[in-house]
Design a protein around this motif. Structure first.
Motif, PDB file in Angstrom:
ATOM      1  N   PHE A   1       0.832  -1.210   0.000  1.00 56.47           N
ATOM      2  CA  PHE A   1       0.000   0.000   0.000  1.00 56.47           C
ATOM      3  C   PHE A   1       0.862   1.254   0.000  1.00 56.47           C
ATOM      4  CE2 PHE A   1      -2.907  -3.153   1.864  1.00 56.47           C
ATOM      5  CZ  PHE A   1      -3.883  -3.083   0.891  1.00 56.47           C
ATOM      6  N   ALA A   2       1.952   1.195   0.750  1.00 52.86           N
ATOM      7  CA  ALA A   2       2.842   2.361   0.787  1.00 52.86           C
ATOM      8  C   ALA A   2       3.383   2.657  -0.602  1.00 52.86           C
ATOM      9  CB  ALA A   2       3.982   2.110   1.761  1.00 52.86           C
ATOM     10  N   VAL A   3       3.802   1.610  -1.315  1.00 51.95           N
ATOM     11  CA  VAL A   3       4.339   1.807  -2.659  1.00 51.95           C
ATOM     12  C   VAL A   3       3.256   2.371  -3.571  1.00 51.95           C
ATOM     13  CG1 VAL A   3       5.190   0.617  -4.715  1.00 51.95           C
ATOM     14  CG2 VAL A   3       6.145   0.082  -2.476  1.00 51.95           C
ATOM     15  N   LEU A   4       2.047   1.785  -3.499  1.00 50.56           N
ATOM     16  CA  LEU A   4       0.976   2.259  -4.377  1.00 50.56           C
ATOM     17  C   LEU A   4       0.637   3.716  -4.077  1.00 50.56           C
ATOM     18  CD1 LEU A   4      -1.440  -0.791  -4.577  1.00 50.56           C
ATOM     19  CD2 LEU A   4       0.197   0.026  -6.258  1.00 50.56           C
ATOM     20  N   PHE A   5       0.579   4.063  -2.796  1.00 57.39           N
ATOM     21  CA  PHE A   5       0.244   5.443  -2.458  1.00 57.39           C
ATOM     22  C   PHE A   5       1.303   6.394  -2.996  1.00 57.39           C
ATOM     23  CE2 PHE A   5       0.423   9.226   0.184  1.00 57.39           C
ATOM     24  CZ  PHE A   5      -0.883   9.660   0.074  1.00 57.39           C
ATOM     25  N   MET A   6       2.565   6.018  -2.802  1.00 55.85           N
ATOM     26  CA  MET A   6       3.616   6.914  -3.286  1.00 55.85           C
ATOM     27  C   MET A   6       3.644   6.952  -4.818  1.00 55.85           C
ATOM     28  SD  MET A   6       4.590   8.372  -0.668  1.00 55.85           S
ATOM     29  CE  MET A   6       5.891   9.418  -1.296  1.00 55.85           C
ATOM     30  N   ASN A   7       3.253   5.852  -5.470  1.00 58.08           N
ATOM     31  CA  ASN A   7       3.132   5.853  -6.935  1.00 58.08           C
ATOM     32  C   ASN A   7       2.198   6.970  -7.391  1.00 58.08           C
ATOM     33  OD1 ASN A   7       3.308   2.250  -7.572  1.00 58.08           O
ATOM     34  ND2 ASN A   7       4.882   3.808  -7.447  1.00 58.08           N
ATOM     35  N   ILE A   8       1.110   7.149  -6.621  1.00 55.73           N
ATOM     36  CA  ILE A   8       0.162   8.203  -6.993  1.00 55.73           C
ATOM     37  C   ILE A   8       0.854   9.565  -6.949  1.00 55.73           C
ATOM     38  CG2 ILE A   8      -2.020   9.313  -6.396  1.00 55.73           C
ATOM     39  CD1 ILE A   8      -2.867   6.805  -5.012  1.00 55.73           C
ATOM     40  N   CYS A   9       1.748   9.717  -6.005  1.00 57.88           N
ATOM     41  CA  CYS A   9       2.386  11.030  -5.816  1.00 57.88           C
ATOM     42  C   CYS A   9       3.498  11.300  -6.818  1.00 57.88           C
ATOM     43  CB  CYS A   9       2.978  11.129  -4.413  1.00 57.88           C
ATOM     44  SG  CYS A   9       1.783  10.822  -3.128  1.00 57.88           S
ATOM     45  N   VAL A  10       3.904  10.265  -7.566  1.00 55.27           N
ATOM     46  CA  VAL A  10       5.104  10.414  -8.395  1.00 55.27           C
ATOM     47  C   VAL A  10       5.072  11.610  -9.357  1.00 55.27           C
ATOM     48  CG1 VAL A  10       6.339   9.321 -10.314  1.00 55.27           C
ATOM     49  CG2 VAL A  10       6.022   8.109  -8.189  1.00 55.27           C
ATOM     50  N   PRO A  11       3.992  11.794 -10.134  1.00 55.16           N
ATOM     51  CA  PRO A  11       4.038  12.936 -11.065  1.00 55.16           C
ATOM     52  C   PRO A  11       4.236  14.265 -10.341  1.00 55.16           C
ATOM     53  CG  PRO A  11       2.199  11.496 -11.579  1.00 55.16           C
ATOM     54  CD  PRO A  11       2.768  11.013 -10.292  1.00 55.16           C
ATOM     55  N   LEU A  12       3.597  14.400  -9.183  1.00 50.57           N
ATOM     56  CA  LEU A  12       3.757  15.641  -8.422  1.00 50.57           C
ATOM     57  C   LEU A  12       5.175  15.765  -7.885  1.00 50.57           C
ATOM     58  CD1 LEU A  12       0.431  15.926  -6.425  1.00 50.57           C
ATOM     59  CD2 LEU A  12       1.227  17.350  -8.300  1.00 50.57           C
ATOM     60  N   ILE A  13       5.687  14.651  -7.362  1.00 54.23           N
ATOM     61  CA  ILE A  13       7.053  14.680  -6.828  1.00 54.23           C
ATOM     62  C   ILE A  13       8.018  15.100  -7.923  1.00 54.23           C
ATOM     63  CG2 ILE A  13       8.946  13.245  -5.962  1.00 54.23           C
ATOM     64  CD1 ILE A  13       6.935  11.604  -4.445  1.00 54.23           C
ATOM     65  N   ASP A  14       7.875  14.457  -9.090  1.00 56.08           N
ATOM     66  CA  ASP A  14       8.765  14.795 -10.200  1.00 56.08           C
ATOM     67  C   ASP A  14       8.660  16.269 -10.569  1.00 56.08           C
ATOM     68  OD1 ASP A  14      10.252  12.609 -10.733  1.00 56.08           O
ATOM     69  OD2 ASP A  14       8.861  11.716 -12.152  1.00 56.08           O
ATOM     70  N   ALA A  15       7.416  16.752 -10.598  1.00 56.16           N
ATOM     71  CA  ALA A  15       7.218  18.130 -11.038  1.00 56.16           C
ATOM     72  C   ALA A  15       7.845  19.121 -10.066  1.00 56.16           C
ATOM     73  CB  ALA A  15       5.731  18.426 -11.204  1.00 56.16           C
TER      74      ALA A  15
END
Lengths: 183, 539, 339, 192
Positions: free
Chosen positions: C314-328
């Motif tokens: 779940f932690a990985v999936l949740f952070m996956n959601i954040c990836v585009p924002l993190i990258d940006a």
């Protein structure tokens, strides 16, 4: 029953006051959106959209009167930019308003021109110069390629010539990846 | 006593392949019969023609003169006759033809009168003007006119003059050989540059894979009248990029979109210094250059080539291309481009010709999707995020690409080189860049068109009002006016005079406030029109 | 001929994926050593399902099949999922999970390079939510089990849930330490007592810690080969160790220490193999640190307070959601630009 | 006290996220998530409306309706929310015409966003006091904005993906929303 009525009346009064005040306070003058739309349009002033120029078309789009897919010179990219600005779905260009063509400039055959000035009057950007009974010439760098001068010419001496590709205006192409080796 | 060196982000180590061509001295090629000289050999305005077909010219004679500030002249590499001035294929990535002067050599190779310039006795502006007329441009590949870069700027005084002898691209060895053999002449050129710029410090940056060149330069610098440092920098592609070399040698970064002078640095290729020396001390304009010919040729090496010689002839001088060779690349394998034909001429930008073959430069396997491994980001010398740029360029999301600093990309090819998916990343960036530039141009044109349209609408409106006002006046006048014939006659006469006057000077109304270029164009058109009119009258 | 650059380096996607598979081998060997050969059956099942479903999907989508099957990415997904599942999971569980991972989480998004979620973790999370009982029923390590199952018995169990007559289900299963810890803490037991239970090893789970150690070994190989950068493993492990260590320092009775968290559950697998999936992860160095630290924190939170024994998926999936924002928002400074 | 407030916010943002766990407010979630900028604007507008609506409906419920007029609850809440939305609309039209245009029909539709009505009603159900109502509304709308923005950023990234034809557009968006919901299930049991 009366209590309920009273409550609703008080609510209505309160909200009415707030909204009435803010309607005055946040009054919008003019439509800044028109300029934003106009900035995207190619300014050929060709009228293919059915409006007498780019600005009127922009106004029509802003008021929801016209669709975003009526500008062939702007082509697909222009339509996408409009969709992007307005937050609507991109849609294919409406063929009724013409097909996108390669960018061209008008060229007057100097040997045929009789100097009638009809094209000068038709040109929306004053890119044709000359006077009555004198031959006219198109200023190539200012011609938008709108073709509006072609129809009025009584001797059919104006032709639209596509701008040739030169070293100075050459563009790198979208990379083509050959898929033939894949299989 | 080399000062501390700095590092730039990323970089790659492609196989060097320099030994093949670096071993033998520079060979002067025999003079060709026919020379083709494109007018566009540099960045900036196309120079203006000074000769016509049929003219006989001498070696070093001016053929086309620099037009405007950023422009450079073109000279005849040998004596002979101009046989044509027309569009021919030029060495350009587009593979399109451009205006060229074709010169038929007379074999005498007779020099035009030329002499050295006592540059210290002249005002600096005159020296720069001379350099502009001498056709001196950056020979590292960018071909930016050198006189512009040698101008002193009070706002941004140049403290450090950097000479670029890094030559980081694989295969290319022309600067290496030049430094080994003509180090003293390069140093003479550096002295002139230092004088013109008033630089406090001069550094020659040479990659450490060229120890002989570095030694030769060091020996020559020791004999110089000014202190010149020779710094060996680690071999790391693209360490020879101007901005990268400046960073390595000074630790300073050229601000994005600005010139190196912003941080008090100016950078020239060593070959440029050599041509500056040849021009100032011998009066010889840029009419030849050293070109590396390597790859699938019989005798790879470096050649002193007159500009305008065809690549095919040059390759013949190197023993000819091997049968398996399939084409020629101009420049190095990382940033060069495929020549459209072997008949294109050598130009000022031609530093290297590689006869390519499929086993030398194997065709890329089909690209896989990007797996976002960020190896490209690790390799990027500008610290961009190539995977994001690729994503935006691929989906033609050009605004986003610009936001992610696409225009800081130097197209060095490091990202493509390391990509495990074999995506031709640089090609996408080139595409996106030229699309954006074209869109900007279109936008400018649209703004101009809008302005003109608005002006026209306003004019029509004004005319309408004026007419209405006149009508109203007339109506009012008609009622009041019961004057005799005299007044009427006078009015008619006046009107006729007015009409006459109008006829006499048919001034087009919309030619005011046009840029000079357009005015000129109009003048040309008018002249043509006159000619046609005369013709008609004669008939 | 194409444009420059005309030369290129030697890595390719399939080489990268093959090295990842190679790095998993020590972990698999340790796994077999501790839990028996049953996992090999899961691995085979998952691999076949992944390859077949990927091939079918590519064919349906009218994309070239061979290069994408040869790239090895489907195998990596299959192996990671198989290793995350309980070793004696029934065959259909493996098949359903792999199908979900490949078909829904990967191919529907466009296949290799386009999936925003880690496919293996999507498969795992779906199974965990749909079949919580089977998914938390872990066989005891061979050394602890009351009854030993041979390879043939394990095979039989996987395919038909059948056990030899004299063996009960309870005899071969045991709670994982993470699970055991959670239930025991709920029952108000002190940590010191709980960790005396036989399922606990030196630092993590008995036997499990050996497998985890082997993953660490494989991970170091990946680091050495530069398949992964240090950012994600280090940030993940450091964050997990930090929060676990700090909480156990403050309240040693109720919170397990850093060592335990690092060496139990899927921590090591996540640090080197799951969180480092480049496609669903961020690309900027700062972004990688943020992403991995987020996974570390969430993993600890879910393990300690949440409803599931392990929180990695779940932690990985949740952070996956954040990836585009993190990258940006973590774009590094470009040459010549001010920060 | 403070701890309780923090738990309310964290609980509504993550554990009981109104979109992904309670499945409320899906219309703007799917409608205004095509572009990041628009979704940020929508998030801000909704946060404003929800917090204000949550607080004012508490006041109305407590001081005007009481227990006698409970049957007017839904009605008066809708009226109040509609008023707040109207107000927001005017402010946005004045301050950011482009945002106004890109939010389009979804801006007035905040009125009918079930999350916006749902939260005041949940407040009443949970017997929250004024502060708790405000925080509940704020937390809920922050949760809404957060997933909306995350979702929009993911959708922007997926735009260039090679998604199979039949799944392009809404289908893949729904699938993504589902998988996001899956990820949020991991928070189950974290708080209460």
């Amino acid at each position: 029953m009366i209590a309920a009525l009273l409550v609703m009346i008080v609510l209505a009064l309160l909200l009415g006051l707030v909204l009435g005040y803010s309607a005055l306070r946040f009054k919008v003058e003019g439509d800044p959106l028109v300029d934003k739309i106009d900035a995207i349009l190619p300014q050929t002033q060709c009228g293919q959209c059915g409006y007498p120029g780019c600005k009127p078309y922009a106004t029509a789009i802003a008021s929801g009167e016209a669709d975003i897919n009526q500008c062939p010179p702007g082509g697909e990219p222009g339509m996408r930019a409009l969709a992007d600005l307005l937050g609507v779905e991109p849609k294919p260009l409406n063929a009724e308003h013409g097909e996108p063509k390669p960018k061209s400039t008008a060229v007057i055959d100097e040997n045929l021109c009789i100097g009638c000035t009809l094209c000068i009057q038709a040109c929306p950007v004053d890119a044709i110069l000359g006077a009555a009974k004198h031959m006219h010439t198109v200023i190539a760098s200012e011609c938008t390629g709108c073709e509006l001068c072609v129809a009025p010419c009584p001797v059919d001496c104006i032709s639209m010539v596509p701008i040739p590709e030169k070293v100075s205006n050459w563009k790198w192409r979208y990379p083509v990846i050959e898929l033939k080796q894949v299989a | 006593m080399i000062s501390t060196l700095f590092k730039f982000h990323g970089g790659v180590h492609p196989p060097e392949h320099k030994l093949e061509s670096a071993a033998t001295p520079i060979v002067e090629v025999p003079l060709p019969q026919r020379l083709v000289l494109p007018l566009r050999q540099h960045v900036g305005n196309v120079p203006k023609l000074q000769v016509a077909v049929g003219d006989h010219v001498l070696k070093g004679q001016l053929l086309a003169i620099a037009d405007g500030m950023i422009s450079a002249s073109v000279h005849a590499p040998t004596s002979g006759t101009i046989v044509s001035i027309d569009e021919q294929l030029i060495p350009h990535a587009s593979g399109l033809p451009d205006l060229c002067i074709t010169l038929q050599a007379d074999g005498e190779d007779r020099w035009v009168e030329h002499r050295a310039l006592e540059y210290r006795d002249l005002p600096k502006a005159a020296v720069l003007e001379a350099l502009r007329a001498g056709g001196v441009v950056g020979l590292g590949g960018a071909t930016f006119p050198s006189h512009v870069k040698l101008r002193e700027d009070a706002q941004h005084p140049v403290r450090t003059l950097i000479l670029n002898g890094a030559e980081c691209e694989p295969y290319i060895t022309c600067d290496d050989r030049l430094m080994r053999e003509r180090a003293d002449q390069i140093v003479r050129g550096i002295e002139i540059m230092q004088y013109l710029l008033g630089a406090e410090r001069c550094v020659v940056g040479i990659e450490d894979n060229k120890p002989e060149a570095a030694q030769a330069m060091r020996d020559a610098c020791r004999l110089s009248s000014i202190p010149i440092e020779v710094a060996t920098v680690p071999t790391l592609y693209p360490g020879g990029g101007a901005k990268q070399l400046i960073k390595v040698l000074t630790g300073l970064e050229v601000p994005s979109g600005k010139l190196p002078t912003e941080i008090g640095v100016q950078c020239f290729n060593v070959a440029t210094a050599y041509t500056v020396h040849r021009f100032i001390h011998h009066g010889e304009p840029v009419i030849s250059r050293v070109v590396t010919v390597t790859g699938k040729v019989a005798r790879p090496g470096n050649f002193e080539v007159p500009l305008g010689m065809s690549i095919a002839e040059l390759v013949q001088a190197a023993g000819g291309a091997a049968p398996e060779s399939t084409g020629f690349v101009m420049g190095g394998p990382m940033m060069g481009f495929n020549l459209p034909s072997a008949e294109v001429p050598v130009v000022k930008a031609t530093n290297c010709i590689i006869a390519s073959a499929p086993d030398l430069f194997p065709p890329l396997p089909p690209a896989m999707p990007c797996i976002r491994c960020a190896r490209c980001a690790d390799a990027c010398p500008v610290n961009l995020q190539p995977q994001e740029l690729y994503w935006f360029a691929k989906s033609s999301n050009l605004e986003k690409a610009r936001d992610y600093h696409l225009f800081d990309c130097i197209e060095c090819g490091c990202c493509s080189y390391v990509c495990p998916s074999r995506i031709p990343l640089v090609q996408y960036y080139r595409y996106a860049k030229s699309e954006i530039l074209a869109a900007d141009k279109a936008k400018q044109a649209a703004d101009l068109a809008r302005e003109r349209n608005e002006f026209r609408l306003a004019r029509i409106e004004r005319e309408k009002q004026e007419r209405a006002a006149k009508h109203a006046q007339k109506a009012a006048g008609a009622k009041a006016d019961v004057a005799g014939d005299e007044a009427k006659k006078a009015a008619i006469a006046a009107a006729m005079a007015r009409a006459q006057a109008q006829k006499a000077e048919v001034v087009p109304q919309n030619t005011a406030d046009l840029p000079p270029a357009v005015q000129e164009e109009i003048a040309g058109i008018d002249a043509r029109r006159e000619a046609v009119n005369e013709e008609k009258q004669e008939n | 001929m194409s444009q420059s650059p005309y030369i290129s380096g030697s890595t390719s996607v399939s080489v990268i994926m093959l090295k990842v598979l190679l790095a998993l081998v020590p972990g698999i060997v340790a796994y077999v050593w501790v839990f028996g050969g049953g996992v090999l059956v899961s691995l085979t099942l998952a691999s076949i399902t992944a390859l077949v479903s990927e091939g079918v999907m590519l064919k349906l989508r009218n994309r070239p099949v061979r290069p994408f099957l040869m790239d090895g990415s489907a195998l990596v997904t299959a192996w990671l999922l198989a290793l995350a599942l309980p070793p004696l999971a029934p065959w259909w569980l493996v098949v359903v999970g792999t199908l979900f991972a490949i078909v829904i989480a990967k191919q529907l998004y466009g296949g290799l390079g386009y999936n925003p979620f880690n496919p293996a973790m999507v498969g795992y999370a779906v199974l965990l939510i749909s079949f919580p009982v089977i998914m938390t029923q872990w066989p005891a390590p061979l050394a602890l089990a009351h009854a030993q199952l041979g390879f043939a018995d394990q095979l039989h169990y996987i395919f038909s849930r059948g056990l030899p007559v004299d063996v009960q289900v309870d005899a071969i299963t045991s709670a994982t330490p993470l699970d055991y810890l959670k239930t025991q803490l709920k029952l108000q037991h002190a940590l010191a007592d709980i960790s005396q239970a036989p399922v606990f090893g030196v630092v993590g789970a008995k036997g499990g810690e050996l497998v985890t150690g082997a993953y660490l070994l494989g991970g170091l190989y990946l680091l050495q080969q530069r398949i992964v950068t240090w950012h994600i493993p280090v940030a993940f492990l450091a964050m997990l160790a930090l929060v676990a260590g700090a909480s156990s320092l403050l309240d040693p009775v109720h919170y397990a220490g850093a060592g335990f968290h690092l060496f139990s559950g899927a921590s090591m697998l996540c640090a080197f193999f799951i969180a480092t999936d480049p496609i669903s992860g961020p690309t900027t160095p700062k972004g990688k640190l943020l992403f991995a630290a987020g996974i570390g924190l969430l993993t600890w939170l879910i393990r300690t307070y949440g409803g599931y024994p392990d929180g990695v998926a779940f932690a990985v999936l949740f952070m996956n959601i954040c990836v585009p924002l993190i990258d940006a928002y973590t774009q590094p400074r470009v040459f010549g630009h001010k920060l | 006290m403070i701890e309780n407030y923090i738990l309310i916010i964290l609980g509504t943002v993550f554990v009981n996220n109104i979109v992904l766990v309670k499945i409320l407010g899906l219309c703007p979630f799917l409608g205004v998530s095509k572009k990041l900028e628009a979704s940020i604007g929508m998030g801000a507008a909704t946060t404003f409306v929800l917090t204000l609506g949550s607080g004012s409906s508490y006041l109305i419920n407590e001081y005007m309706l009481g227990t006698d007029l409970f049957y007017l609850r839904t009605l008066s809440f809708i009226v109040v929310i509609a008023g707040v939305v109207q107000f927001t609309e005017m402010v946005i039209e004045k301050t950011s015409p482009v945002l106004y245009q890109s939010l389009g029909i979804y801006l007035p539709l905040i009125t009918t966003n079930c999350a916006v009505l749902g939260i005041p009603l949940l407040n009443v159900q949970a017997n929250h006091n004024f502060m708790e109502s405000l925080l509940f509304g704020f937390g809920g709308s922050v949760g809404f904005s957060m997933v909306l923005i995350m979702f929009a950023s993911m959708r922007e990234r997926m735009e260039a993906a090679d998604v199979p034809g039949p799944f392009k557009g809404s289908a893949i968006a729904m699938l993504t929303a589902g998988l996001m919901s899956l990820a949020f299930m991991g928070f189950a049991g974290l708080i209460r």
